[in-house]
Motif scaffolding. Structure first.
Motif, PDB file in Angstrom:
ATOM      1  N   ARG A 218       0.494  -1.017  -0.070  1.00 16.30           N
ATOM      2  CA  ARG A 218      -0.176   0.160  -0.362  1.00 16.30           C
ATOM      3  C   ARG A 218       0.885   0.871   0.015  1.00 16.30           C
ATOM      4  O   ARG A 218       0.804   2.390  -0.688  1.00 16.30           O
ATOM      5  CB  ARG A 218      -0.896  -0.565   1.001  1.00 16.30           C
ATOM      6  CG  ARG A 218      -2.180  -1.228   1.011  1.00 16.30           C
ATOM      7  CD  ARG A 218      -3.237  -0.807   2.377  1.00 16.30           C
ATOM      8  NE  ARG A 218      -3.914  -1.614   2.380  1.00 16.30           N
ATOM      9  CZ  ARG A 218      -3.572  -3.101   3.593  1.00 16.30           C
ATOM     10  NH1 ARG A 218      -2.959  -2.604   4.452  1.00 16.30           N
ATOM     11  NH2 ARG A 218      -4.425  -4.053   3.817  1.00 16.30           N
ATOM     12  N   ALA A 219       1.937   1.140   1.140  1.00 17.37           N
ATOM     13  CA  ALA A 219       2.797   2.371   0.562  1.00 17.37           C
ATOM     14  C   ALA A 219       3.286   2.826  -0.475  1.00 17.37           C
ATOM     15  O   ALA A 219       3.717   3.964  -0.714  1.00 17.37           O
ATOM     16  CB  ALA A 219       4.220   2.379   1.920  1.00 17.37           C
ATOM     17  N   TRP A 220       3.616   1.319  -0.907  1.00 15.08           N
ATOM     18  CA  TRP A 220       4.684   1.885  -2.529  1.00 15.08           C
ATOM     19  C   TRP A 220       3.985   1.790  -3.890  1.00 15.08           C
ATOM     20  O   TRP A 220       4.151   3.027  -4.463  1.00 15.08           O
ATOM     21  CB  TRP A 220       4.957   0.176  -3.021  1.00 15.08           C
ATOM     22  CG  TRP A 220       5.472   0.367  -4.684  1.00 15.08           C
ATOM     23  CD1 TRP A 220       6.633   1.150  -4.136  1.00 15.08           C
ATOM     24  CD2 TRP A 220       5.031  -0.099  -5.406  1.00 15.08           C
ATOM     25  NE1 TRP A 220       6.997   1.056  -6.109  1.00 15.08           N
ATOM     26  CE2 TRP A 220       6.031   0.454  -6.567  1.00 15.08           C
ATOM     27  CE3 TRP A 220       4.167  -0.503  -5.496  1.00 15.08           C
ATOM     28  CZ2 TRP A 220       4.964   0.331  -7.801  1.00 15.08           C
ATOM     29  CZ3 TRP A 220       3.522  -1.075  -7.248  1.00 15.08           C
ATOM     30  CH2 TRP A 220       3.699  -1.196  -8.292  1.00 15.08           C
TER      31      TRP A 220
ATOM     32  N   GLN B  80       2.909   9.350  -5.756  1.00 12.58           N
ATOM     33  CA  GLN B  80       2.753  11.335  -5.566  1.00 12.58           C
ATOM     34  C   GLN B  80       4.310  10.913  -6.210  1.00 12.58           C
ATOM     35  O   GLN B  80       4.984  12.192  -6.318  1.00 12.58           O
ATOM     36  CB  GLN B  80       3.005  11.288  -4.207  1.00 12.58           C
ATOM     37  CG  GLN B  80       1.777  11.406  -3.155  1.00 12.58           C
ATOM     38  CD  GLN B  80       2.113  12.098  -1.720  1.00 12.58           C
ATOM     39  OE1 GLN B  80       2.515  12.615  -1.590  1.00 12.58           O
ATOM     40  NE2 GLN B  80       1.671  11.079  -1.185  1.00 12.58           N
ATOM     41  N   GLY B  81       5.033  10.209  -6.695  1.00 14.01           N
ATOM     42  CA  GLY B  81       5.796  10.176  -7.988  1.00 14.01           C
ATOM     43  C   GLY B  81       6.941   9.786  -7.961  1.00 14.01           C
ATOM     44  O   GLY B  81       8.523   9.937  -8.016  1.00 14.01           O
ATOM     45  N   LYS B  82       6.835   9.284  -5.845  1.00 15.60           N
ATOM     46  CA  LYS B  82       7.686   8.268  -5.837  1.00 15.60           C
ATOM     47  C   LYS B  82       8.282   7.427  -5.172  1.00 15.60           C
ATOM     48  O   LYS B  82       9.048   6.561  -4.453  1.00 15.60           O
ATOM     49  CB  LYS B  82       7.989   9.284  -4.413  1.00 15.60           C
ATOM     50  CG  LYS B  82       8.434  10.447  -4.009  1.00 15.60           C
ATOM     51  CD  LYS B  82       9.489  11.551  -3.640  1.00 15.60           C
ATOM     52  CE  LYS B  82       9.747  13.009  -3.735  1.00 15.60           C
ATOM     53  NZ  LYS B  82      10.858  13.517  -3.163  1.00 15.60           N
TER      54      LYS B  82
ATOM     55  N   SER C  56       7.245  10.280   5.168  1.00 14.45           N
ATOM     56  CA  SER C  56       7.420  10.893   5.935  1.00 14.45           C
ATOM     57  C   SER C  56       8.866  11.552   5.416  1.00 14.45           C
ATOM     58  O   SER C  56       9.048  12.370   4.799  1.00 14.45           O
ATOM     59  CB  SER C  56       7.273  11.275   6.761  1.00 14.45           C
ATOM     60  OG  SER C  56       7.907  12.099   7.747  1.00 14.45           O
ATOM     61  N   ARG C  57       9.957  10.420   5.178  1.00 11.62           N
ATOM     62  CA  ARG C  57      11.471  10.696   4.797  1.00 11.62           C
ATOM     63  C   ARG C  57      11.634  11.273   3.258  1.00 11.62           C
ATOM     64  O   ARG C  57      12.561  12.148   3.520  1.00 11.62           O
ATOM     65  CB  ARG C  57      12.252   9.683   5.375  1.00 11.62           C
ATOM     66  CG  ARG C  57      12.868   9.194   6.965  1.00 11.62           C
ATOM     67  CD  ARG C  57      12.813   7.876   7.386  1.00 11.62           C
ATOM     68  NE  ARG C  57      14.291   7.696   5.998  1.00 11.62           N
ATOM     69  CZ  ARG C  57      14.975   6.559   5.772  1.00 11.62           C
ATOM     70  NH1 ARG C  57      14.562   5.903   6.943  1.00 11.62           N
ATOM     71  NH2 ARG C  57      15.937   6.145   5.090  1.00 11.62           N
ATOM     72  N   LEU C  58      10.544  10.857   3.328  1.00 11.81           N
ATOM     73  CA  LEU C  58      10.414  10.966   1.513  1.00 11.81           C
ATOM     74  C   LEU C  58      10.135  12.511   1.097  1.00 11.81           C
ATOM     75  O   LEU C  58       9.677  12.838  -0.087  1.00 11.81           O
ATOM     76  CB  LEU C  58       9.898   9.776   0.513  1.00 11.81           C
ATOM     77  CG  LEU C  58      10.411   8.673   1.128  1.00 11.81           C
ATOM     78  CD1 LEU C  58       9.368   7.666   0.045  1.00 11.81           C
ATOM     79  CD2 LEU C  58      12.238   8.641  -0.101  1.00 11.81           C
ATOM     80  N   SER C  59       9.186  12.945   1.813  1.00 14.49           N
ATOM     81  CA  SER C  59       8.370  14.349   2.170  1.00 14.49           C
ATOM     82  C   SER C  59       7.203  14.208   1.365  1.00 14.49           C
ATOM     83  O   SER C  59       7.054  15.061   0.238  1.00 14.49           O
ATOM     84  CB  SER C  59       9.502  15.679   0.704  1.00 14.49           C
ATOM     85  OG  SER C  59      10.374  15.689   2.324  1.00 14.49           O
ATOM     86  N   LEU C  60       6.778  13.130   1.334  1.00 10.96           N
ATOM     87  CA  LEU C  60       5.670  13.352   0.567  1.00 10.96           C
ATOM     88  C   LEU C  60       4.305  13.742   1.587  1.00 10.96           C
ATOM     89  O   LEU C  60       4.278  13.800   2.936  1.00 10.96           O
ATOM     90  CB  LEU C  60       5.046  11.565   0.576  1.00 10.96           C
ATOM     91  CG  LEU C  60       5.843  10.443   0.070  1.00 10.96           C
ATOM     92  CD1 LEU C  60       5.331   9.257   0.031  1.00 10.96           C
ATOM     93  CD2 LEU C  60       6.313  10.431  -1.482  1.00 10.96           C
TER      94      LEU C  60
ATOM     95  N   LEU D  60       1.528  14.053   3.440  1.00 13.70           N
ATOM     96  CA  LEU D  60       0.902  13.141   4.198  1.00 13.70           C
ATOM     97  C   LEU D  60      -0.729  12.638   4.355  1.00 13.70           C
ATOM     98  O   LEU D  60      -1.108  11.578   4.701  1.00 13.70           O
ATOM     99  CB  LEU D  60       1.416  12.754   5.872  1.00 13.70           C
ATOM    100  CG  LEU D  60       3.027  12.587   5.511  1.00 13.70           C
ATOM    101  CD1 LEU D  60       4.167  12.990   6.855  1.00 13.70           C
ATOM    102  CD2 LEU D  60       3.495  11.201   5.265  1.00 13.70           C
ATOM    103  N   GLY D  61      -1.201  13.724   4.453  1.00 11.34           N
ATOM    104  CA  GLY D  61      -2.558  13.514   4.526  1.00 11.34           C
ATOM    105  C   GLY D  61      -2.750  12.965   2.873  1.00 11.34           C
ATOM    106  O   GLY D  61      -3.716  12.268   3.214  1.00 11.34           O
ATOM    107  N   ARG D  62      -2.146  13.138   1.589  1.00  9.62           N
ATOM    108  CA  ARG D  62      -2.925  12.323   0.488  1.00  9.62           C
ATOM    109  C   ARG D  62      -2.194  10.874   0.876  1.00  9.62           C
ATOM    110  O   ARG D  62      -3.103   9.653  -0.159  1.00  9.62           O
ATOM    111  CB  ARG D  62      -1.956  12.742  -0.483  1.00  9.62           C
ATOM    112  CG  ARG D  62      -2.647  13.841  -0.971  1.00  9.62           C
ATOM    113  CD  ARG D  62      -1.977  14.797  -2.122  1.00  9.62           C
ATOM    114  NE  ARG D  62      -2.124  13.802  -3.474  1.00  9.62           N
ATOM    115  CZ  ARG D  62      -1.205  13.707  -4.051  1.00  9.62           C
ATOM    116  NH1 ARG D  62      -0.073  14.985  -3.942  1.00  9.62           N
ATOM    117  NH2 ARG D  62      -0.694  12.872  -5.160  1.00  9.62           N
ATOM    118  N   PHE D  63      -0.911  10.952   1.103  1.00 12.83           N
ATOM    119  CA  PHE D  63      -0.344   9.330   1.868  1.00 12.83           C
ATOM    120  C   PHE D  63      -1.526   8.071   2.219  1.00 12.83           C
ATOM    121  O   PHE D  63      -1.986   7.190   2.025  1.00 12.83           O
ATOM    122  CB  PHE D  63       0.873   9.005   2.595  1.00 12.83           C
ATOM    123  CG  PHE D  63       1.564   7.537   2.526  1.00 12.83           C
ATOM    124  CD1 PHE D  63       2.141   7.208   1.487  1.00 12.83           C
ATOM    125  CD2 PHE D  63       1.384   7.292   3.708  1.00 12.83           C
ATOM    126  CE1 PHE D  63       2.871   6.266   1.890  1.00 12.83           C
ATOM    127  CE2 PHE D  63       2.417   6.176   3.845  1.00 12.83           C
ATOM    128  CZ  PHE D  63       2.786   5.678   3.095  1.00 12.83           C
TER     129      PHE D  63
END
Length: 188
Positions: free
Chosen positions: A47-49, A55-57, A81-85, A87-90
């Motif tokens: 899911r995280a991937w 978000q392009g990451k 968070s480390r990838l600066s995504l 977080l709300g959208r994530f």
């Protein structure tokens, strides 16, 4: 096809990445996730991937998921968070049923392709199952880039087929053939 918690997938990942950087050919890399039920963190990691990809990451998230020991749901949010995504959208994406549907679609595709296990890497028409050395991935990518088709080892099958046909139907039998019998002369 991979599972982010699978030890074999984790072993294969650095070799695949190294091969992609070594070859001088354009390569379209497509990841399909297949979280195995025996790996409790594989589904949250998938899911995280998916959500990082949105978000392009996705590549960066895959790097982290394959390298981090803890890839449970909370750890995945920390990775986001480390990838600066955003977080709300994530978080919305992780909870969205369409994310699970995307994972299920990947799994259905993997099953339809003759799934045998993870990791499985398709390069052109060549299927590589299990971790391989970087040099093998490079070699197969380069052969595929030159338009070479995978070699088909046909002779063992052809030999067996020939032997079966020869022994049981086309010309040899363990029973000697009876000599033809001439018709009996007419009675005198």
């Amino acid at each position: 096809f991979s599972d982010f918690e699978c030890p074999h997938c984790r072993a294969a990942y650095p070799a695949i990445e190294a091969a992609l950087h070594q070859v001088k050919l354009p390569v379209a890399f497509v990841r399909k996730t297949f979280p195995l039920p025996s790996h409790k963190n594989a589904r949250p990691a998938s899911r995280a991937w998916v959500c990082a990809t949105a978000q392009g990451k996705g590549s960066e998230m895959a790097d982290l998921l394959f390298s981090e020991k803890n890839i449970g749901a909370e750890a995945c949010e920390a990775l986001a968070s480390r990838l600066s995504l955003d977080l709300g959208r994530f978080r919305e994406c992780v909870a969205d049923p369409s994310t699970e549907a995307r994972i299920e679609a990947d799994m259905a595709f993997v099953r339809s392709s003759g799934f045998e296990g993870v990791p499985t890497v398709w390069i052109g028409e060549t299927k590589l199952l299990g971790p391989r050395p970087t040099s093998e991935y490079v070699s197969v990518i380069e052969r595929s880039g030159r338009g070479e088709r995978p070699s088909r080892t046909w002779w063992p099958l052809a030999s067996v087929l020939f032997l079966v046909l020869f022994l049981f139907g086309w010309g040899w039998s363990s029973r000697p053939e009876a000599a033809p019998v001439a018709p009996a002369p007419p009675p005198a």
